[in-house]
Design a protein around this motif. Sequence first.
Motif, short mmCIF file in Angstrom:
data_model
loop_
_atom_site.label_atom_id
_atom_site.label_comp_id
_atom_site.label_asym_id
_atom_site.label_seq_id
_atom_site.Cartn_x
_atom_site.Cartn_y
_atom_site.Cartn_z
N VAL A 110 63.73 39.90 44.70
CA VAL A 110 63.64 38.48 45.06
C VAL A 110 62.19 38.09 45.29
N VAL A 111 61.43 38.93 45.98
CA VAL A 111 60.02 38.65 46.23
C VAL A 111 59.27 38.54 44.92
N ARG A 112 59.49 39.50 44.03
CA ARG A 112 58.79 39.47 42.75
C ARG A 112 59.15 38.25 41.92
N ALA A 113 60.42 37.90 41.90
CA ALA A 113 60.85 36.73 41.12
C ALA A 113 60.25 35.45 41.68
N ALA A 114 60.24 35.30 42.99
CA ALA A 114 59.68 34.09 43.61
C ALA A 114 58.17 34.02 43.37
N GLU A 115 57.49 35.15 43.51
CA GLU A 115 56.04 35.17 43.28
C GLU A 115 55.71 34.85 41.83
N ARG A 116 56.48 35.42 40.90
CA ARG A 116 56.22 35.16 39.48
C ARG A 116 56.39 33.70 39.14
N TYR A 117 57.46 33.09 39.63
CA TYR A 117 57.72 31.68 39.34
C TYR A 117 56.58 30.82 39.87
N SER A 118 56.21 31.04 41.10
CA SER A 118 55.17 30.25 41.73
C SER A 118 53.81 30.53 41.10
N THR A 119 53.51 31.80 40.89
CA THR A 119 52.21 32.19 40.36
C THR A 119 52.01 31.72 38.93
N ARG A 120 53.04 31.78 38.11
CA ARG A 120 52.89 31.35 36.72
C ARG A 120 52.53 29.88 36.63
N ALA A 121 53.25 29.06 37.37
CA ALA A 121 52.97 27.61 37.34
C ALA A 121 51.57 27.34 37.87
N GLN A 122 51.20 28.00 38.97
CA GLN A 122 49.85 27.84 39.51
C GLN A 122 48.80 28.23 38.48
N ASN A 123 48.98 29.41 37.92
CA ASN A 123 47.98 29.92 36.98
C ASN A 123 47.82 29.03 35.75
N ARG A 124 48.93 28.52 35.23
CA ARG A 124 48.83 27.63 34.07
C ARG A 124 48.03 26.38 34.40
N LEU A 125 48.30 25.78 35.54
CA LEU A 125 47.57 24.57 35.94
C LEU A 125 46.09 24.88 36.18
N VAL A 126 45.83 25.96 36.91
CA VAL A 126 44.46 26.34 37.24
C VAL A 126 43.67 26.67 35.98
N GLU A 127 44.27 27.43 35.09
CA GLU A 127 43.56 27.81 33.86
C GLU A 127 43.24 26.61 32.98
N ARG A 128 44.16 25.65 32.92
CA ARG A 128 43.86 24.45 32.13
C ARG A 128 42.69 23.67 32.73
N LEU A 129 42.63 23.58 34.04
CA LEU A 129 41.52 22.87 34.67
C LEU A 129 40.21 23.63 34.51
N ARG A 130 40.27 24.94 34.65
CA ARG A 130 39.05 25.75 34.47
C ARG A 130 38.56 25.67 33.02
N ALA A 131 39.48 25.74 32.08
CA ALA A 131 39.11 25.68 30.66
C ALA A 131 38.44 24.35 30.33
N ALA A 132 38.86 23.29 31.00
CA ALA A 132 38.26 21.96 30.77
C ALA A 132 37.03 21.75 31.65
N ASN A 133 36.65 22.77 32.44
CA ASN A 133 35.52 22.70 33.36
C ASN A 133 35.70 21.56 34.37
N ALA A 134 36.95 21.29 34.73
CA ALA A 134 37.26 20.23 35.69
C ALA A 134 37.20 20.82 37.11
N LEU A 135 35.98 21.14 37.53
CA LEU A 135 35.78 21.77 38.83
C LEU A 135 35.13 20.84 39.84
N ASN A 136 34.94 19.59 39.44
CA ASN A 136 34.45 18.57 40.36
C ASN A 136 34.88 17.20 39.85
N ALA A 137 34.68 16.19 40.66
CA ALA A 137 35.17 14.85 40.31
C ALA A 137 34.52 14.30 39.04
N VAL A 138 33.30 14.71 38.78
CA VAL A 138 32.59 14.21 37.59
C VAL A 138 33.28 14.68 36.31
#
Length: 102
Positions: free
Chosen positions: A5-33
């Motif tokens: 259960v711990v692994r399944a919950a972490e995977r679900y949460s982590t995957r969604a987080q990572n996808r969002l974070v990676e898209r922002l990092r790839a676009a260099n969206a690290l500040n308001a500018v």
Amino acid sequence: MANFVVRAAERYSTRAQNRLVERLRAANALNAVHAVTLAPEGRGETRMLARMTAFQAIREEDGRHWLDEQALVHFRKEELARVLGAIAVAGFAAAGAIALGR
């Protein structure tokens, strides 16, 4: 079982987080500018984006998003605590049901 259960919950949460974070990092969206329009893919990402925006790990200005790296570190700690807390509650409920059943 709890470990699964711990692994399944972490995977679900982590995957969604990572996808969002990676898209922002790839676009260099690290500040308001450099903020970009971020469209979540699916319900999981939509919920995660809402939680991350409320926590301000992902900042939103005029419909455009950018990643606050320092807030992200704190958000990930809070998410882990939330998952572990839910598992602890489930464990206590199971222990109580077993105790009452005897």
